[in-house]
Design an enzyme around this catalytic site. Structure first.
Site: not given
Length: 251
Positions: A88, A156, A160, A189, A191
């Site tokens: 994660n 990024y 991914k 999300v 975060t």
């Protein structure tokens, strides 16, 4: 005998913290890898009578990631019914247009944390559970950014996308009787990563206003809501049938 042994990275905040709390359940031994220990998680585990080991490590340090992966997986007992690895931990930085991506150290840190540490930990995990008559699963927390380009997210998106392809290779190598694996996008999300995104310079990240609107209008999912859905997905009988997936396909 322990029913489930779960290894979780990036467990100290955000989705990882939510996943860690959801994994505190009878019959599970949880091993977390994060930069910081979580006293509240420790108290919850003690109250529930669950065995918890919190390992403080910076997985963006390649040597530390390699040593920790070897040590943790070499010590795994071989009599559990189920073994889980949840990769994660991740970072969205550096955020910049491709012409401004000149900080080699920051780029290297992102690839180490988002890709290299996953590969190292997964390799040790697979070796440790090889040949066991047990349910063995690897869940890689990916992102829609690996499947759709976003200006300012060159690093990024690349990490991914690499994680997705690595997961596809892992599935191909393991076949139908080996370790089951999925790269799962968790949706948008709320975060710490989202806080970093909203603090970006609009010159570096043209979609900044859209993400600020997501936050202002309550369109971001909370880790407390998403984590149980991810864990339910991880428990599905058909886990691994589709190795590239998105939690938003399962409302």
């Amino acid at each position: 005998m322990t029913d489930t042994i779960a290894i979780l990275t990036g467990a100290s905040r955000g989705i990882g913290a939510g996943l860690a709390r959801g994994l505190i359940r009878p019959g599970t031994r949880l091993i977390t890898l994060a930069r910081r220990a979580d006293p509240q998680l420790a108290a919850l585990a003690q109250a529930q009578g669950v065995e918890l080991e919190q390992i403080q490590v910076d997985l963006s340090d390649l040597q530390a990631a390699e040593q920790t992966a070897e040590r943790v997986c070499a010590a795994l007992p071989r009599d559990a019914k189920r073994y889980l690895l949840i990769n994660n931990a991740g970072t969205v930085e550096p955020v910049a247009a491709v012409g401004a991506l000149t900080d080699g150290a920051a780029i290297n840190t992102a690839f180490t944390l988002n890709v290299s540490a996953v590969i190292l930990l997964t390799a040790r995990f697979i070796d440790a559970v090889q040949g066991l008559q047990a349910d063995r699963r690897v869940l890689n927390i990916s992102s829609g950014a690996g499947r759709n380009p976003n200006a300012g997210w060159g690093v990024y998106c690349a990490t991914k996308a690499a994680l997705d392809m690595y997961t596809r290779v892992l599935k191909q190598e393991q076949g139908g009787n080996g370790v089951r694996t999925v790269a799962l996008a968790p949706g948008i999300v709320d975060t710490g990563m989202q806080e970093t995104i909203r603090a970006s310079d609009p010159a570096d990240f043209p979609a900044l206003a859209k993400f600020q609107e997501f936050h202002a209008t309550g369109k971001l999912a909370s880790p407390a809501d998403v984590a149980p859905r991810i864990l339910a997905y991880l428990d599905r009988d058909d886990f691994g049938t589709t190795e590239i997936d998105d939690i938003r396909n399962y409302q």
